[in-house]
Design a protein around this motif. Structure first.
Motif: not given
Length: 429
Positions: A202-207, A180-188, A190-200
């Motif tokens: 700890e998994g990989p980005t989708l890519l 399970t990966v939390p993403v925002s496709a619109l803003l990017g 955890n799609v290619v780059e880790p998000s600073m908005h989801t410090p909780w």
């Protein structure tokens, strides 16, 4: 894509879950689109009054898609990173195109299933999960999209992940097969780059996950299978080779094999390609096999491991996804294409219809477009068949309309676990 390995994956999800934007984000952030395409997207986004690029425009190129807001067919996208190459099947989200999801996911080694963080698991999520379970796609990513619209709330992700875990378990999907990966496709996020908005999280980005999952599927470890596509002869040097693509397993000189359906035993003398001989060839490799014995082998035959061969049958049960507008009824006379062999077939009883909303099975009178059902089949020629659950390549087939040559159904040899459930006694429509 050079010498890099290749991952085939599919996307699925409901109409408004953001699949096209996610695919566009992957292409955009991996620099897999041309500069003029990016410029066109920026211009179109400004014209629409958007402050951020509408990356779905990189994917939804058909006018009908733009007008209706839906993707109407399976779109295959090719891109690569320094780590790996990818073939992505972007499947439709609308319920009436469930058959296209079957097409896109049939060769996938991984599927990305999107859900909207605001809405969670919806009916189409359940349908797509059922199709992915039916096709036994080995790995699944649950991409909880639009996480920005719920203020990056960890509790929202946890609740959706928990609900999906229950759904996956009911479909027979292993817990360790799902990420399970939390993403925002619109803003990017955890799609290619880790998000600073989801410090909780700890998994990989989708890519990162797509780049790291094993691409050696179960077919590589399976017994050897190769449908013969072409017989190569050279009378001048007494040469006869049998060309095809290895469907499963590995083959090397010295291996004992059997030619099916005839059942003739022989030994592999050499494995060749246009670039020269090979010490071994595994699933997915196109090769020419030379045999030590001068035996009769033709297009449509299957070379298989002698110690672990498929069953040769002319009657069997199968799971079908019906793709045609005209319904399927018992007694229909069609063509069945298995590997490189095509043979006449007769449809026997229709013994089950899966309700993809409730996962209940009922008795049908016919199969209609997008229906998934259980049938019995009888073929004019005996076929070397594996169960789809054991080897996908030689456990799958197509049903074809004899007059037009149109594909009518995608078939899986054997009965899927979802269709083994207790049936209701009320007849279908």
């Amino acid at each position: 894509m050079g010498g890099k390995d290749l991952l085939r994956f599919a996307t699925a999800g409901s109409v408004d879950d953001g699949k096209s934007t996610l695919v566009g984000r992957l292409l955009y952030d991996t620099k897999s689109v041309l500069a003029d395409q990016i410029e066109a997207v920026h211009r179109a986004s400004v014209d629409k009054g958007l402050s951020t690029p509408d990356l779905s425009l990189l994917v939804d190129g058909l006018r009908a898609e733009r007008e209706q807001g839906i993707t109407i067919d399976v779109a295959y996208r090719y891109f690569s990173t320094p780590v790996r190459g990818f073939v992505l099947a972007d499947t439709p989200g609308h319920v009436q195109y469930t058959r296209n999801t079957v097409t896109g996911a049939s060769t996938a080694e991984l599927a990305v299933l999107l859900v909207d963080a605001r809405h969670g698991i919806v009916e189409q999520t359940r349908r797509h999960a059922a199709v992915l379970a039916l096709l036994r796609v080995p790995r699944l990513v649950l991409a909880i999209n639009k996480i920005d619209l719920v203020d990056y709330d960890e509790a929202a992700l946890t609740a959706i992940a928990k609900e999906f875990a229950g759904l996956a378990a009911s479909l027979g999907i292993a817990e360790d097969a799902v990420l399970t990966v939390p993403v925002s496709a619109l803003l990017g996020d955890n799609v290619v780059e880790p998000s600073m908005h989801t410090p909780w999280y700890e998994g990989p980005t989708l890519l990162a996950h797509l780049e790291s999952v094993p691409v050696t599927g179960p077919e590589v470890a399976a017994p050897f299978r190769m449908p013969v596509q072409y017989v190569i002869r050279d009378a001048g040097r007494d040469y006869r080779g049998y060309a095809g693509q290895v469907a499963a397993g590995t083959v090397k000189p010295g291996d004992e094999i059997v030619v099916l359906p005839a059942g003739l035993h022989t030994t592999v003398a050499a494995v060749e390609t246009a670039d020269g001989p090979l010490a071994a060839a595994d699933a997915g490799r196109s090769i020419t096999v030379l045999l030590r014995d001068d035996i009769d082998v033709s297009r449509g035959d299957v070379l298989a491991a002698a110690a672990d061969r498929p069953r040769v049958r002319d009657e069997f049960d199968a799971t079908l996804c019906w793709l045609a507008e005209t319904p399927l009824r018992p007694g229909a006379r069609l063509l069945l294409k298995h590997g490189t062999r095509t043979t006449p077939a007769v449809v026997g009883a229709l013994t089950g219809l899966l309700d993809t909303d409730t996962f209940e099975v009922r008795m049908p009178q016919q199969l209609e477009i997008n229906d998934i059902g259980r049938v019995s089949l009888r073929t004019a020629d005996p076929l070397p068949l594996d169960d789809y659950g054991d080897i996908r390549a030689t456990g799958s087939f197509l049903l074809i309309d004899p007059p037009t040559g149109n594909t009518l159904a995608a078939g899986l040899v054997g009965t899927a676990p979802l269709l083994d459930r207790e049936q209701a006694h009320t007849p279908g429509p």
